[in-house]
Design an enzyme around this catalytic site. Structure first.
Site, PDB file in Angstrom:
ATOM      1  N   CYS A  86       0.819  -1.219   0.000  1.00  0.00           N
ATOM      2  CA  CYS A  86       0.000   0.000   0.000  1.00  0.00           C
ATOM      3  C   CYS A  86       0.851   1.266   0.000  1.00  0.00           C
ATOM      4  O   CYS A  86       0.345   2.360  -0.256  1.00  0.00           O
ATOM      5  CB  CYS A  86      -0.928   0.017   1.201  1.00  0.00           C
ATOM      6  SG  CYS A  86      -1.930  -1.459   1.387  1.00  0.00           S
ATOM      7  N   HIS A 355      -9.318   2.434  -2.507  1.00  0.00           N
ATOM      8  CA  HIS A 355      -7.973   1.996  -2.134  1.00  0.00           C
ATOM      9  C   HIS A 355      -7.345   1.099  -3.207  1.00  0.00           C
ATOM     10  O   HIS A 355      -7.216  -0.103  -3.030  1.00  0.00           O
ATOM     11  CB  HIS A 355      -8.041   1.264  -0.795  1.00  0.00           C
ATOM     12  CG  HIS A 355      -6.718   0.816  -0.266  1.00  0.00           C
ATOM     13  ND1 HIS A 355      -5.520   1.451  -0.560  1.00  0.00           N
ATOM     14  CD2 HIS A 355      -6.386  -0.227   0.546  1.00  0.00           C
ATOM     15  CE1 HIS A 355      -4.532   0.826   0.048  1.00  0.00           C
ATOM     16  NE2 HIS A 355      -5.029  -0.195   0.722  1.00  0.00           N
TER      17      HIS A 355
END
Length: 411
Positions: A86, A355
């Site tokens: 991430c 995301h």
């Protein structure tokens, strides 16, 4: 080191892009950033391209960035492909910053792109069920879930085991430990989610743009108590890009600059669960504020990695935006909402904006640049001077594998 400035940003809408792949999404974001900066493709001195899932989803494992961006005319200069979960595009910006700050390039590009939606179940599993990642999280859950077994959901809570996610189990353990230690309530965690979903109604690039009040958040399907579905970041496609330059190069371009006051990247470490002072996020924040010559009280607006609603509470405490144990109360009071003491995730955050793993970090930076330029429309934080992006990626031991914090200043 030289002063470094952001002169261009670009971002695609986040959500489902059924007809577009990683490369096309990257070109969309980079083209927008080039236009915003007024930089021709041959003016880029170094490029850093972040992606996590393209190999598993699309079968392209190598030279992803060169294949994606050569059609735009990015060639000959140094080009690096990055995978850092991430934190991928946060790391891309960090590396670009080192090149410009160190005098190795006058202009550099960072981009993160991700294509996660697919009808192929095996490909999707290949992204989220990587052997060592899953084992690390599973070991954490097996070890620490029993330690929070006394923090129980209310009798009316209906938990559907089919919805469980091992990654959300890890967030849930942290949330329940916090609830026991500080008295944080389920409603306070829901307040974070409701706030972020409200913010997203003002962001045309958000994956979700609908209001969800606290009661609806609490009544939603439970993924891993105390986390309900609206409290958890969705799967997303999308890309974001940022162009930076040295102070000497500013006069060559038309983009409205924003100064990078700090860029810090750190790995996690082995330590006891709950050790606040040794956490990766905490140590990264301490170094970032030192590098910037600022304190948490100076921050006007923040974008943090709310993979779950509780993660926002944790990160605003770890970075010093509020005292330990006060994050839930601050959210419930409206202090982290637009117009509050310290607006957090005015973009909608990961929970609502979306995301797309490797694109998330630069999406945070894109939002902060808009805020510091005063061009974020209805969600603009008035007179914002300093913005902070807090990102984390992966999981090893008891925390994220990597942490990155970027602090920006209006000029």
């Amino acid at each position: 080191m030289r002063d470094v400035f952001i002169i261009g940003t670009g971002m695609t809408p986040f959500g489902k892009h059924k007809e577009k792949g990683c490369a096309e999404l990257a070109r969309m974001a980079v083209s927008e950033a080039l236009k915003d900066a007024g930089v021709p493709p041959d003016g880029i001195g170094a490029s850093f391209y972040a992606n996590t899932a393209q190999g598993a989803i699309e079968g392209q494992y190598g030279i992803k960035g060169q294949l994606a961006l050569r059609p735009l005319g990015l060639e000959r200069s140094p080009f690096v492909n990055i995978e850092n979960a991430c934190c991928g595009s946060s790391a891309a910006l960090y590396l670009a910053w080192t090149q410009v700050a160190g005098g190795f390039a006058d202009v550099a590009l960072a981009v993160g792109t991700e294509k996660l939606y697919t009808d192929d179940r095996e490909k999707k599993l290949a992204v989220f069920n990587q052997k060592e990642d899953t084992k690390s999280v599973s070991d954490f859950v097996a070890t620490y879930m029993p330690t929070v077994a006394d923090v129980q959901p209310p009798p009316e809570a209906v938990i559907d085991e089919k919805l469980r996610s091992i990654f959300m189990d890890a967030y849930a353990i942290n949330a329940r430990a916090h609830m026991r230690k500080y008295g944080t309530t389920w409603r306070q965690i829901a307040a974070v989610s409701a706030k972020n979903h409200h913010h997203s109604t003002m962001n045309p690039l958000s994956q979700f743009q609908n209001e969800i009040d606290i009661e609806a958040v609490l009544a939603a399907r439970i993924i891993a108590w105390p986390l309900t579905l609206p409290m958890c970041a969705p799967v997303s496609d999308g890309a974001a890009a940022t162009i930076i330059c040295s102070e000497n190069a500013l006069k060559r371009f038309t983009g409205q600059p924003v100064k990078i006051r700090a860029s810090v990247l750190k790995s996690g470490s082995n330590h006891e669960f709950g050790d606040y002072e040794r956490s990766a996020c905490r140590l990264t924040a301490v170094e970032a504020f030192k590098q910037a010559g600022l304190t948490p009280k100076d921050i006007s607006v923040a974008e943090v990695h709310d993979g779950s609603a509780f993660a926002e509470i944790s990160q605003i405490e770890l970075t010093g935006l509020c005292a330990p144990g006060e994050g839930g109360k601050l959210a419930e009071s409206g202090g982290t909402a637009l117009g509050g003491r310290i607006p957090v995730n005015v973009s909608g955050g990961l929970e609502s904006k979306g995301h797309p793993i490797a694109a998330t970090g630069l999406a945070q930076v894109h939002e902060l640049v808009l805020q510091l330029r005063g061009t974020a429309g209805k969600r603009t934080v008035e007179k914002a001077r300093f913005g902070m992006a807090v990102n984390g990626g992966g999981f090893i031991g008891v925390e994220e594998a990597v942490s990155c914090i970027t602090i920006l200043e209006r000029v």
